[in-house]
Write a protein that holds these residues in place. Sequence first.
Motif, short mmCIF file in Angstrom:
data_model
loop_
_atom_site.label_atom_id
_atom_site.label_comp_id
_atom_site.label_asym_id
_atom_site.label_seq_id
_atom_site.Cartn_x
_atom_site.Cartn_y
_atom_site.Cartn_z
N ASP A 246 -32.83 -28.55 -16.88
CA ASP A 246 -31.87 -28.11 -15.87
C ASP A 246 -31.36 -26.77 -16.37
O ASP A 246 -30.62 -26.69 -17.34
CB ASP A 246 -30.73 -29.12 -15.74
CG ASP A 246 -29.70 -28.71 -14.69
OD1 ASP A 246 -29.59 -27.50 -14.40
OD2 ASP A 246 -29.00 -29.60 -14.18
N GLY A 247 -31.79 -25.71 -15.70
CA GLY A 247 -31.43 -24.36 -16.10
C GLY A 247 -30.38 -23.74 -15.21
O GLY A 247 -30.37 -22.52 -15.04
N THR A 248 -29.51 -24.56 -14.65
CA THR A 248 -28.51 -24.07 -13.70
C THR A 248 -27.63 -22.99 -14.31
O THR A 248 -27.37 -21.97 -13.66
CB THR A 248 -27.64 -25.24 -13.20
OG1 THR A 248 -28.48 -26.20 -12.57
CG2 THR A 248 -26.59 -24.75 -12.22
N PRO B 255 -28.61 -23.78 -21.22
CA PRO B 255 -27.58 -24.34 -22.08
C PRO B 255 -26.99 -25.62 -21.47
O PRO B 255 -27.00 -25.80 -20.26
CB PRO B 255 -26.51 -23.27 -22.16
CG PRO B 255 -27.07 -22.04 -21.52
CD PRO B 255 -28.22 -22.46 -20.70
N THR B 256 -26.49 -26.46 -22.36
CA THR B 256 -25.93 -27.73 -21.92
C THR B 256 -24.55 -27.54 -21.31
O THR B 256 -23.89 -26.53 -21.52
CB THR B 256 -25.83 -28.73 -23.09
OG1 THR B 256 -24.94 -28.18 -24.07
CG2 THR B 256 -27.18 -29.03 -23.70
N ASN B 257 -24.13 -28.54 -20.56
CA ASN B 257 -22.82 -28.54 -19.92
C ASN B 257 -22.05 -29.73 -20.47
O ASN B 257 -22.52 -30.86 -20.35
CB ASN B 257 -23.01 -28.68 -18.41
CG ASN B 257 -21.72 -28.75 -17.63
OD1 ASN B 257 -20.66 -28.52 -18.17
ND2 ASN B 257 -21.84 -29.09 -16.37
N PRO B 258 -20.94 -29.58 -21.13
CA PRO B 258 -20.05 -28.43 -21.13
C PRO B 258 -20.09 -27.59 -22.40
O PRO B 258 -19.41 -26.57 -22.47
CB PRO B 258 -18.68 -29.08 -20.99
CG PRO B 258 -18.80 -30.35 -21.77
CD PRO B 258 -20.24 -30.79 -21.54
N PHE B 259 -20.87 -27.94 -23.42
CA PHE B 259 -20.75 -27.28 -24.71
C PHE B 259 -21.66 -26.07 -24.90
O PHE B 259 -21.63 -25.42 -25.94
CB PHE B 259 -20.95 -28.28 -25.85
CG PHE B 259 -19.90 -29.36 -25.86
CD1 PHE B 259 -18.56 -29.05 -25.99
CD2 PHE B 259 -20.26 -30.69 -25.69
CE1 PHE B 259 -17.59 -30.04 -25.98
CE2 PHE B 259 -19.30 -31.69 -25.67
CZ PHE B 259 -17.96 -31.37 -25.82
N LEU B 260 -22.49 -25.76 -23.91
CA LEU B 260 -23.34 -24.58 -23.92
C LEU B 260 -24.28 -24.50 -25.12
O LEU B 260 -24.56 -23.42 -25.64
CB LEU B 260 -22.49 -23.30 -23.81
CG LEU B 260 -21.61 -23.21 -22.58
CD1 LEU B 260 -20.76 -21.95 -22.63
CD2 LEU B 260 -22.43 -23.27 -21.31
N ARG B 261 -24.81 -25.65 -25.53
CA ARG B 261 -25.81 -25.67 -26.59
C ARG B 261 -27.16 -25.29 -25.99
O ARG B 261 -27.53 -25.76 -24.93
CB ARG B 261 -25.91 -27.05 -27.21
CG ARG B 261 -24.68 -27.46 -27.96
CD ARG B 261 -24.85 -28.85 -28.49
NE ARG B 261 -23.67 -29.25 -29.22
CZ ARG B 261 -23.45 -30.50 -29.59
NH1 ARG B 261 -24.31 -31.44 -29.29
NH2 ARG B 261 -22.37 -30.80 -30.25
N CYS B 262 -27.89 -24.45 -26.69
CA CYS B 262 -29.21 -24.05 -26.21
C CYS B 262 -30.27 -24.89 -26.90
O CYS B 262 -30.23 -25.09 -28.11
CB CYS B 262 -29.45 -22.57 -26.49
SG CYS B 262 -28.43 -21.52 -25.45
N ASN C 258 -33.03 -15.63 -16.00
CA ASN C 258 -32.77 -15.24 -17.39
C ASN C 258 -33.48 -16.12 -18.41
O ASN C 258 -33.77 -15.67 -19.51
CB ASN C 258 -31.27 -15.27 -17.67
CG ASN C 258 -30.54 -14.20 -16.90
OD1 ASN C 258 -30.88 -13.03 -17.01
ND2 ASN C 258 -29.57 -14.58 -16.10
N GLN C 259 -33.71 -17.34 -18.07
CA GLN C 259 -34.35 -18.29 -18.98
C GLN C 259 -35.65 -18.74 -18.34
O GLN C 259 -35.65 -19.42 -17.34
CB GLN C 259 -33.43 -19.50 -19.20
CG GLN C 259 -34.03 -20.56 -20.09
CD GLN C 259 -33.03 -21.66 -20.31
OE1 GLN C 259 -32.34 -21.67 -21.31
NE2 GLN C 259 -32.93 -22.59 -19.37
N LYS C 260 -36.73 -18.36 -18.91
CA LYS C 260 -38.05 -18.64 -18.34
C LYS C 260 -38.59 -19.96 -18.91
O LYS C 260 -39.56 -19.98 -19.67
CB LYS C 260 -39.02 -17.50 -18.64
CG LYS C 260 -38.49 -16.12 -18.31
CD LYS C 260 -38.35 -15.90 -16.84
CE LYS C 260 -37.98 -14.46 -16.55
NZ LYS C 260 -37.32 -14.25 -15.33
#
Length: 170
Positions: free
Chosen positions: A102-104, A75-82, A110-112
């Motif tokens: 960037d899967g931080t 998800p993106t930072n800061p809006f957590l869009r997938c 959890n995200q492959k």
Amino acid sequence: MASGMCASTVVLLAMVPRGGHIVTTTDCYKERRMFIETFLPKLGITPTLIDATDIAGLQAIVNNHEVSMFFTESPTNPFLRCVDIKLVSEICHKRGTLVCIDGTIATPLNQKALALGADLVLAGCISGSMKLVSEIRIMHNLLGGTLSPVHIFRGNPLMPFLRTGHGIAE
């Protein structure tokens, strides 16, 4: 890598050539976006920023330009869009564009992202094919990147949170 910004910088410098074109998302780590928008053009690299959910926009850019890399967080930072990593990878790979995720926040546990088609994944380390990671490692060594003494002594301060926050018991 000493930091996520170090990892991002090394990946971008190693994988996007002079005259290259990078597409990234507007919803991302501010310092990375500033590096892409202000520093990479000094190296002759063209940046394009799109909305993280604009699949049609990404497809148009990739189809109409020679894009070296699509770099986003999910998800993106800061809006957590997938981001639909599988779809984005299919679109980009048809035109030879690398996909770096960037899967931080989600972590590779959890995200492959690699299994979904991404070429590179950043999340405390850099994962991908041996060929790509070797090229990145060379750039990392040339730039003198190392772990900071604090991280060597204490370890990653976020790791306990990431483990428990993602359902992994200590």
